[in-house]
Enzyme design. Structure first.
Site, PDB file in Angstrom:
ATOM      1  N   HIS A  40      23.771 -60.778 -12.089  1.00 25.52           N
ATOM      2  CA  HIS A  40      24.681 -59.776 -12.649  1.00 25.52           C
ATOM      3  C   HIS A  40      26.122 -60.021 -12.203  1.00 25.52           C
ATOM      4  CE1 HIS A  40      20.645 -57.906 -12.165  1.00 25.52           C
ATOM      5  NE2 HIS A  40      20.872 -57.622 -13.442  1.00 25.52           N
ATOM      6  N   SER A  51      19.272 -54.484 -17.289  1.00 25.73           N
ATOM      7  CA  SER A  51      20.021 -54.228 -16.058  1.00 25.73           C
ATOM      8  C   SER A  51      21.517 -54.478 -16.197  1.00 25.73           C
ATOM      9  CB  SER A  51      19.467 -55.101 -14.920  1.00 25.73           C
ATOM     10  OG  SER A  51      19.485 -56.470 -15.288  1.00 25.73           O
ATOM     11  N   ASP A 104      25.261 -60.367  -7.677  1.00 29.50           N
ATOM     12  CA  ASP A 104      23.959 -60.817  -7.213  1.00 29.50           C
ATOM     13  C   ASP A 104      23.524 -61.984  -8.091  1.00 29.50           C
ATOM     14  OD1 ASP A 104      22.941 -59.749  -9.580  1.00 29.50           O
ATOM     15  OD2 ASP A 104      22.051 -57.997  -8.630  1.00 29.50           O
TER      16      ASP A 104
END
Length: 385
Positions: free
Chosen positions: A325, A38, A322
């Site tokens: 990240h 991610s 978040d």
């Protein structure tokens, strides 16, 4: 989200793409192929039938730069976006985005939740599946450019990886009572499987590979929230596994350099870079490092964009957008270190130097040809504890 803001962001995104493409069209560019999780995902998970929590398709993701969610787990651009800009390549479209695509600039196969091992988050795009995507692209390029020109392009290309963190999370969650030797065995399996993928890319022509190592997993806001840790403390067991994996990665790259003719590599010490920012945020212009800008909970670290959640007014003040990240403002710093970093942080080459290196056709094949039975797509399995 107001429609004028959405339209403005969309037009800005298109203008940026067109500008980069026009720069790229003036001369032949070195292609870049991206693999990972991610941290590098440009939105590939958008096209999977999976939980919405594994996608960044809702507001406020994308709010800072694009003005709408693109699938990136960030308020704006991610590290591979800035590397593409440095290399005068277009911003990334997800490889899985429907429609015809040209891959002469490369492709981004990274996907949220991806692990090196297939048992890490089953149903998501693990590294070996990303490799299968790359093989399809390589075949397409050889057909379009011709066999010789296609091979030359793949040899001149740069291959960028950021993966392994999800494997650590998988192991820690499923084997909480594992011994140190079992942890070490697991990490060797992860590195072994990553090495097999690297060797397959090498056999297809890849010579210049770059790696962003795993960050301090135990210092992420999400890890701290799940484990009830606040302030400057971190979940040391997770960070220790990350350090061990990073050490094994560096050793594996050094071994491959000796085994494979023409193999060149770069390792960006993301762990040390992110850790220093977390411990000294004001030194880098940030105000908050232990709480995320967007989310819910004690560290505002879960369910960003999924009610109930809170989002900060100025993401540039936060290290993390978040729970896991970084914000775009932090990604800018990391991308600069990856592209231009000195040897103590990005070694033995940085990305800029890798792009500038010429790759010569090899006089031989794998130095380790005697071990060929251990390569070519085999999967090293981790025994059940």
């Amino acid at each position: 989200m107001s429609s004028p803001r959405f339209l403005l962001g969309f037009l800005l995104f298109i203008a940026c793409l067109l500008n980069l493409i026009s720069v790229n069209s003036d001369g032949k560019q070195t292609a870049l192929f991206v693999f990972g999780d991610s941290v590098y995902d440009p939105g590939n998970n958008n096209y999977l039938n999976i939980s919405i929590q594994d996608k960044a398709v809702y507001w406020p993701y994308g709010e800072t730069f694009f003005g709408f969610p693109t699938g990136r787990f960030c308020d704006g651009r991610i590290i591979p976006d800035f590397i593409a800009m440095d290399a005068k390549l277009p911003l990334w479209k997800p490889y899985l985005e429907p429609g015809s695509q040209q891959f002469t600039n490369g492709a981004n196969f990274a996907a949220s939740g991806a692990g090196v091992l297939p048992e890490t988050n089953p149903g998501l795009i693990n590294l070996r599946l990303q490799l299968s995507f790359f093989k399809k692209v390589a075949s397409q390029l050889r057909q379009e450019l011709g066999e010789e020109e296609g091979k030359k392009m793949l040899m001149e290309a740069v291959y960028l990886f950021s993966i392994g963190g999800n494997d650590i999370t998988y192991f820690a969650g499923n084997y909480p009572n594992a011994t140190e030797s079992e942890q070490e065995q697991f990490l060797q399996v992860v590195i072994g499987n990553l090495t097999e993928v690297i060797k397959e890319i090498y056999e297809m022509g890849g010579r210049k590979l770059a790696f962003q190592n795993v960050g301090p997993m135990g210092c992420l806001p999400l890890a701290k929230q799940v484990n009830g840790i606040s302030g400057d403390e971190c979940v040391e067991s997770l960070s220790e596994m990350a350090r061990q994996l990073n050490n094994a990665l560096l050793k594996a790259a050094q071994v491959l350099e000796n085994q494979l003719e023409g193999f060149k590599y770069s390792v960006f010490d993301y762990y040390t870079s992110l850790y220093d920012i977390i411990k000294n945020p004001s030194k880098y212009g940030f105000q908050v490092a232990d709480v995320a800008c967007c989310g819910y909970g004690s560290n505002n670290a879960s369910h960003c964009g999924i009610e109930p959640y809170y989002v900060c007014n100025n993401p540039s003040e936060y290290v993390f957008f978040d729970g896991a990240h970084p914000c775009e403002s932090a990604n800018i710093l990391f991308a600069e270190l990856l592209w231009n970093g000195e040897p103590e942080i990005t070694k033995p080459y940085n990305m800029k130097q890798l792009f500038e290196l010429d790759s010569d056709y090899p006089s031989g094949t794998l130095y380790s040809i005697m071990n060929r039975g251990q390569t070519g797509g085999s999967l090293i399995n981790f025994p059940t504890l």
